[in-house]
Design a protein around this motif. Sequence first.
Motif, PDB file in Angstrom:
ATOM      1  N   ARG A 145       0.812  -1.211   0.000  1.00 59.99           N
ATOM      2  CA  ARG A 145       0.000   0.000   0.000  1.00 59.99           C
ATOM      3  C   ARG A 145       0.853   1.272   0.000  1.00 59.99           C
ATOM      4  O   ARG A 145       0.512   2.247  -0.654  1.00 59.99           O
ATOM      5  CB  ARG A 145      -0.917   0.001   1.219  1.00 59.99           C
ATOM      6  N   THR A 170      -5.730   2.914  -1.290  1.00 61.60           N
ATOM      7  CA  THR A 170      -4.679   2.491  -0.375  1.00 61.60           C
ATOM      8  C   THR A 170      -4.611   3.289   0.927  1.00 61.60           C
ATOM      9  O   THR A 170      -4.159   2.763   1.937  1.00 61.60           O
ATOM     10  CB  THR A 170      -3.296   2.605  -1.061  1.00 61.60           C
ATOM     11  N   GLN A 203      -6.566   1.946   4.102  1.00 62.38           N
ATOM     12  CA  GLN A 203      -5.999   0.670   4.537  1.00 62.38           C
ATOM     13  C   GLN A 203      -4.649   0.865   5.215  1.00 62.38           C
ATOM     14  O   GLN A 203      -4.363   0.245   6.248  1.00 62.38           O
ATOM     15  CB  GLN A 203      -5.835  -0.269   3.329  1.00 62.38           C
ATOM     16  N   ARG A 238      -3.599   0.203   9.091  1.00 60.61           N
ATOM     17  CA  ARG A 238      -2.533  -0.759   9.371  1.00 60.61           C
ATOM     18  C   ARG A 238      -1.613  -0.259  10.482  1.00 60.61           C
ATOM     19  O   ARG A 238      -1.015  -1.048  11.209  1.00 60.61           O
ATOM     20  CB  ARG A 238      -1.719  -0.997   8.086  1.00 60.61           C
ATOM     21  N   GLU A 277      -8.466   3.207  15.240  1.00 56.35           N
ATOM     22  CA  GLU A 277      -8.882   3.315  13.846  1.00 56.35           C
ATOM     23  C   GLU A 277      -9.930   4.410  13.681  1.00 56.35           C
ATOM     24  O   GLU A 277      -9.866   5.220  12.751  1.00 56.35           O
ATOM     25  CB  GLU A 277      -9.431   1.976  13.355  1.00 56.35           C
ATOM     26  N   SER A 325      -7.722  -5.261  11.188  1.00 52.21           N
ATOM     27  CA  SER A 325      -7.056  -4.050  10.707  1.00 52.21           C
ATOM     28  C   SER A 325      -7.416  -3.735   9.293  1.00 52.21           C
ATOM     29  O   SER A 325      -7.667  -2.610   8.943  1.00 52.21           O
ATOM     30  CB  SER A 325      -5.540  -4.222  10.825  1.00 52.21           C
ATOM     31  N   MET A 326      -7.448  -4.756   8.440  1.00 53.24           N
ATOM     32  CA  MET A 326      -7.638  -4.507   7.036  1.00 53.24           C
ATOM     33  C   MET A 326      -9.079  -4.715   6.614  1.00 53.24           C
ATOM     34  O   MET A 326      -9.493  -4.260   5.567  1.00 53.24           O
ATOM     35  CB  MET A 326      -6.714  -5.402   6.230  1.00 53.24           C
ATOM     36  N   SER A 385     -10.998  -1.466   6.076  1.00 52.41           N
ATOM     37  CA  SER A 385     -10.278  -0.490   5.278  1.00 52.41           C
ATOM     38  C   SER A 385     -11.174   0.385   4.460  1.00 52.41           C
ATOM     39  O   SER A 385     -10.818   1.482   4.106  1.00 52.41           O
ATOM     40  CB  SER A 385      -9.314  -1.209   4.355  1.00 52.41           C
ATOM     41  N   ALA A 410     -12.003   4.126  -0.442  1.00 49.95           N
ATOM     42  CA  ALA A 410     -10.961   3.158  -0.134  1.00 49.95           C
ATOM     43  C   ALA A 410     -11.417   1.817  -0.657  1.00 49.95           C
ATOM     44  O   ALA A 410     -12.155   1.102  -0.018  1.00 49.95           O
ATOM     45  CB  ALA A 410     -10.716   3.082   1.357  1.00 49.95           C
ATOM     46  N   ALA A 416     -10.558  -1.915  -1.840  1.00 52.16           N
ATOM     47  CA  ALA A 416      -9.544  -2.964  -1.776  1.00 52.16           C
ATOM     48  C   ALA A 416      -9.951  -4.110  -2.669  1.00 52.16           C
ATOM     49  O   ALA A 416     -11.108  -4.273  -2.994  1.00 52.16           O
ATOM     50  CB  ALA A 416      -9.371  -3.446  -0.349  1.00 52.16           C
ATOM     51  N   ASN A 469      -7.535 -12.143   3.894  1.00 49.04           N
ATOM     52  CA  ASN A 469      -7.759 -11.701   5.274  1.00 49.04           C
ATOM     53  C   ASN A 469      -8.746 -12.596   5.981  1.00 49.04           C
ATOM     54  O   ASN A 469      -8.602 -12.930   7.149  1.00 49.04           O
ATOM     55  CB  ASN A 469      -8.284 -10.263   5.286  1.00 49.04           C
ATOM     56  N   ASN A 508     -14.069  -5.316   2.223  1.00 45.24           N
ATOM     57  CA  ASN A 508     -13.162  -4.937   1.148  1.00 45.24           C
ATOM     58  C   ASN A 508     -13.823  -5.080  -0.214  1.00 45.24           C
ATOM     59  O   ASN A 508     -13.626  -4.264  -1.105  1.00 45.24           O
ATOM     60  CB  ASN A 508     -11.896  -5.783   1.206  1.00 45.24           C
TER      61      ASN A 508
END
Length: 512
Positions: free
Chosen positions: A67, A111, A114, A118, A126, A197-198, A201, A225, A227, A235, A440
Amino acid sequence: MTTGVRRFLATEALYGIGIGLYSLALNLHLLALGASGGQIASISAVGILIMGIGAMPAGMLAGKIGRKPMLLAGSMLVAAGAALFAAGRSLPVWYAAQAVASAGFMCIETTEIQLLFRYCRSRREESRAFHGMFAVFTAFTGLGNLLGGILSRADASAAGHAPSLYASAVCIAALSLLRLRLLPAERAAGGSGGASSMGDSGDGGRPGPAGADASGSGLRPGAEAAAAAEIANGNRDAAEAESRGRDTTDKGPGDSGRRESAKTPEAPASGSAARGAEEKHASRRGPGQPPVSRGRRPAESLPRLPQGLRRLLRNRSLWLLASNACLIGFVFSFIGPFMNVYLKFRAAWGDDLISYVYTVNGLVLFAASLAAPKIMERWGAKAAFTGAFLGNAGLALLLLIAQPAPVFAALLVLRSGSFSLLGNLVDSETMSSLREEDRNLYAGMRAVFRCIGSSLSTMTAGFFMNAGDYHTPFLIAGVLLIVNFMYFRSRVLPLIIKRNDNLRGEPQAGGA
């Protein structure tokens, strides 16, 4: 906050200044060089389509090369596009500049959220980082608008607003170099990692400006965002493997019941029923045979599809939310990308006054970004969304009426802030209504569908502006907001309320 988050938010100020300069100057620069409203709308529509088409492939590429490199490359492309706009004097060059800048915005939007997440250690961080990024960006966007006005007054030549665009390119290029040096490597980030975490995103996003879409009226409402689906699959598999490991090592009295109660809200009833049916009939199918889908498709055809595509085809919620994103994008681009055009031709204001309006607009967007979560907590989902949708529709219809220029400018800025608030509420709440493994995938779909809606409405608005009609787009936007609200209330709001009710029944996890 962690070191990575603090450095990310600090450097976001440069991005805000650069986009503030860019959003104020671009349309005015093209108008000064002889472009028509229809041509500006066409340039913007091409940029939006590029972002929509490339969102999913860009997310997949980010999963392969990382990313941080993708984010830095995107920033450099935006800087190059701004410089090319400043140097160009013909329509083909402007289209090329739009293509370069849109490719950069696409890389950034797929990116940045995300990567920021991270660096976070917990869900609480977050959330703080997400709203902090919005606050920093919108505040410094206003500063960029103010600097753009000063530069435009200092340049009395026939170069349009080239100095502001060159300054934007310098700011964004400097941002790339600073982040290259200051941001920690992604593999060394101290984030929560894995699905938590992801998986979030796509939780909201700031719409990357695309040509005329780079206006301050609704910067980044959203989101994008986006993904890749294959990242989501990875994930999810990692999360499931980790969960199975915990089941074998940490199981104790009452653990099974707690895990089941915590997992139940994450999966819609339809998905649970499908998995239950598959498990129930697994012994009848025999070992090695693929499961039969709920739609009773031939067993030999569906397993050949990628896992993310299979989940997409049978998840009705994703399509409902993506359709809502298309409607939001369609409504936004009737007014948001062309604030400076409306002020210049309908209010008959000069570029210096427009820069002051944009500066105030940046402060309004800053306040709206801070107010969004508080309004949701205080009023609840039904009241918050009803007020946001109908309030925006009322302001759009009010702008249809002929009125003094200062009143028109004030209402335009108020509508901008209220629409930004609506976009933040919709983006965050719709993302939260989905399971981890679907977020995502939805982020990519949302980017594509929103870009489709935005490109269509941009072309339509350009048709009216080309005819000198600066009133009808407000009427269409107001009517579409009412239609969007009816769809949202009947199809999307039940998903959000169900998710919120489920979360209230879950044990609250402490933050770091």
